[in-house]
Write a protein that holds these residues in place. Structure first.
Motif, mmCIF file in Angstrom:
data_model
loop_
_atom_site.group_PDB
_atom_site.id
_atom_site.type_symbol
_atom_site.label_atom_id
_atom_site.label_comp_id
_atom_site.label_asym_id
_atom_site.label_seq_id
_atom_site.Cartn_x
_atom_site.Cartn_y
_atom_site.Cartn_z
ATOM 1 N N UNK A 126 0.897 -1.168 -0.050
ATOM 2 C CA UNK A 126 -0.058 0.052 0.002
ATOM 3 C C UNK A 126 0.677 1.373 0.004
ATOM 4 N N UNK A 127 2.019 1.403 0.758
ATOM 5 C CA UNK A 127 2.595 2.242 0.994
ATOM 6 C C UNK A 127 3.381 2.642 -0.351
ATOM 7 N N UNK A 128 3.828 1.638 -1.086
ATOM 8 C CA UNK A 128 4.803 1.922 -2.485
ATOM 9 C C UNK A 128 3.740 2.256 -3.561
ATOM 10 N N UNK A 129 2.530 1.370 -3.549
ATOM 11 C CA UNK A 129 1.706 1.546 -4.860
ATOM 12 C C UNK A 129 0.681 2.777 -4.520
ATOM 13 N N UNK A 130 0.006 2.885 -3.428
ATOM 14 C CA UNK A 130 -0.941 3.911 -3.273
ATOM 15 C C UNK A 130 -0.520 5.208 -2.629
ATOM 16 N N UNK A 131 0.243 5.074 -1.808
ATOM 17 C CA UNK A 131 0.877 6.455 -1.127
ATOM 18 C C UNK A 131 2.144 6.896 -2.016
ATOM 19 N N UNK A 132 2.611 6.051 -2.868
ATOM 20 C CA UNK A 132 3.703 6.381 -3.802
ATOM 21 C C UNK A 132 5.060 6.835 -2.817
ATOM 22 N N UNK A 133 5.427 5.923 -1.853
ATOM 23 C CA UNK A 133 6.387 6.454 -1.053
ATOM 24 C C UNK A 133 7.812 5.957 -2.112
ATOM 25 N N UNK A 134 8.691 6.481 -1.732
ATOM 26 C CA UNK A 134 9.998 6.161 -2.502
ATOM 27 C C UNK A 134 10.617 5.273 -1.533
ATOM 28 N N UNK A 135 10.796 5.520 -0.254
ATOM 29 C CA UNK A 135 11.391 4.604 0.649
ATOM 30 C C UNK A 135 10.348 4.593 1.902
ATOM 31 N N UNK A 166 19.011 9.040 20.957
ATOM 32 C CA UNK A 166 17.909 9.750 21.574
ATOM 33 C C UNK A 166 17.743 9.531 23.113
ATOM 34 N N UNK A 167 17.326 10.598 23.663
ATOM 35 C CA UNK A 167 17.171 10.606 25.044
ATOM 36 C C UNK A 167 15.675 10.158 25.803
ATOM 37 N N UNK A 168 16.009 9.038 26.630
ATOM 38 C CA UNK A 168 14.509 8.484 27.093
ATOM 39 C C UNK A 168 14.705 7.887 28.632
ATOM 40 N N UNK A 169 14.243 8.541 29.462
ATOM 41 C CA UNK A 169 14.200 8.379 30.955
ATOM 42 C C UNK A 169 15.932 8.446 31.425
ATOM 43 N N UNK A 170 16.487 9.490 31.298
ATOM 44 C CA UNK A 170 17.658 9.480 31.795
ATOM 45 C C UNK A 170 18.941 9.006 30.973
ATOM 46 N N UNK A 171 18.630 8.281 29.870
ATOM 47 C CA UNK A 171 19.743 7.610 29.271
ATOM 48 C C UNK A 171 19.623 8.153 27.760
ATOM 49 N N UNK A 172 20.771 8.132 27.128
ATOM 50 C CA UNK A 172 20.939 8.302 25.521
ATOM 51 C C UNK A 172 20.943 6.753 25.145
ATOM 52 N N UNK A 173 19.965 6.597 24.309
ATOM 53 C CA UNK A 173 19.748 5.369 23.456
ATOM 54 C C UNK A 173 20.216 5.308 22.073
ATOM 55 N N UNK A 174 20.738 4.047 21.516
ATOM 56 C CA UNK A 174 21.294 3.893 20.350
ATOM 57 C C UNK A 174 20.138 3.530 19.700
ATOM 58 N N UNK A 175 20.105 3.844 18.188
ATOM 59 C CA UNK A 175 18.861 3.514 17.297
ATOM 60 C C UNK A 175 19.573 2.842 15.910
ATOM 61 N N UNK A 176 19.163 1.819 15.385
ATOM 62 C CA UNK A 176 19.564 0.933 14.562
ATOM 63 C C UNK A 176 18.451 1.355 13.159
ATOM 64 N N UNK A 177 18.714 1.894 12.190
ATOM 65 C CA UNK A 177 17.952 2.228 11.195
ATOM 66 C C UNK A 177 17.989 1.404 9.877
ATOM 67 N N UNK A 178 16.767 1.038 9.461
ATOM 68 C CA UNK A 178 16.537 0.098 8.443
ATOM 69 C C UNK A 178 15.498 0.714 7.157
ATOM 70 N N UNK A 179 15.967 0.342 6.024
ATOM 71 C CA UNK A 179 15.223 0.897 4.918
ATOM 72 C C UNK A 179 14.898 -0.064 3.610
ATOM 73 N N UNK A 180 14.054 0.446 2.999
ATOM 74 C CA UNK A 180 13.356 -0.375 2.088
ATOM 75 C C UNK A 180 12.987 0.527 0.704
ATOM 76 N N UNK A 181 13.530 0.329 -0.284
ATOM 77 C CA UNK A 181 13.315 1.191 -1.477
ATOM 78 C C UNK A 181 12.188 0.762 -2.275
ATOM 79 N N UNK A 182 11.337 1.629 -2.901
ATOM 80 C CA UNK A 182 10.220 1.211 -3.625
ATOM 81 C C UNK A 182 10.895 0.567 -4.981
ATOM 82 N N UNK A 183 10.675 -0.748 -5.096
ATOM 83 C CA UNK A 183 11.107 -1.241 -6.527
ATOM 84 C C UNK A 183 10.697 -1.056 -7.763
ATOM 85 N N UNK A 184 9.500 -0.102 -7.945
ATOM 86 C CA UNK A 184 8.885 0.536 -8.878
ATOM 87 C C UNK A 184 9.460 1.759 -9.460
ATOM 88 N N UNK A 185 10.421 2.188 -8.556
ATOM 89 C CA UNK A 185 10.951 3.706 -8.780
ATOM 90 C C UNK A 185 12.351 3.668 -9.716
#
Ligand code: COA
Length: 185
Positions: A126-135, A166-185
């Protein structure tokens, strides 16, 4: 162009599931999910204090949809569409770069039955086809192996690791970022 301006909320259906708009009667189930420490273990957000806070949350989801800012579905089984068992949706929409962040959670009674996989397949399409997200982006707490594995299973690739992001409850926490590209773009 990226499009989140739908005239009607886009309810979706999969083999076993109904993905529908949040409504105030979902408040109890959503409160139970967002105060369940098993569910929230790696979701570093303030827990709601009471039902009235959750009702405000639901109203803001729905207003966010009307403004085209976010799109959040309740997950329910087809045999009991009124009973919320989880949620999935797009938020932190980045219009300039045709991107949104996906998030999901499910009540532990339903874990490891392929439910979020089923919901992800539908909402990614839905995100790729109807919302036209690129990623599509996902941001996980590095301790959240279940979320990491499900993202990888659905083709997401690791794009970044931000230390003390980012800061949450007195600590700075790490984030891991994932991505998916629109295969039709
Ligand atoms: C992460 C979560 C949504 C997974 O939902 P689910 O419906 O149980 O996942 P599925 O059954 O569709 O699993 C699909 C795949 O994800 C991976 N996975 C799911 N749970 C896992 C776990 N506990 N440990 C390792 N891998 C896991 C597996 O690869 C699995 O495939 P498999 O069952 O064929 O091995 C669920 O555990 C949850 O709600 N966790 C708490 C909320 C949360 O952390 N949300 C994400 C925030 S970023």
């Amino acid at each position: 162009m990226l499009n989140l301006n739908f005239t009607q909320f886009p309810a979706l259906e999969t083999h076993r599931l109904i993905l529908r708009e949040h409504a105030l009667p979902d408040a109890d189930a959503l409160f139970a999910l967002r105060t369940n420490e098993t569910v929230m273990q790696y979701i570093d957000r303030e827990r709601p204090k009471d039902l009235s806070e959750i009702k405000t949350f639901i109203t803001s989801f729905n207003e966010g949809f009307e403004k085209g800012d976010n799109l959040a579905w309740v997950i329910a089984l087809k045999e009991n569409p009124a009973h919320m068992i989880g949620s999935i949706g797009y938020w932190r929409t980045d219009y300039a770069n045709h991107r949104a962040e996906i998030g999901y959670m499910l009540h532990p009674d339903y874990w490891r039955k392929g439910i979020i996989s089923e919901a992800l397949i539908k909402t990614i399409a839905f995100g790729f086809e109807n919302m036209n997200l690129h990623s599509i982006k996902a941001n996980i707490n590095p301790g959240n192996d279940a979320s990491r594995q499900i993202l990888k299973k659905h083709g997401f690739v690791k794009e970044a690791y931000f230390k003390e992001d980012y800061y949450f409850k007195g600590q700075f926490l790490d984030s891991e970022i994932y991505g998916l590209l629109n295969p039709n773009h």
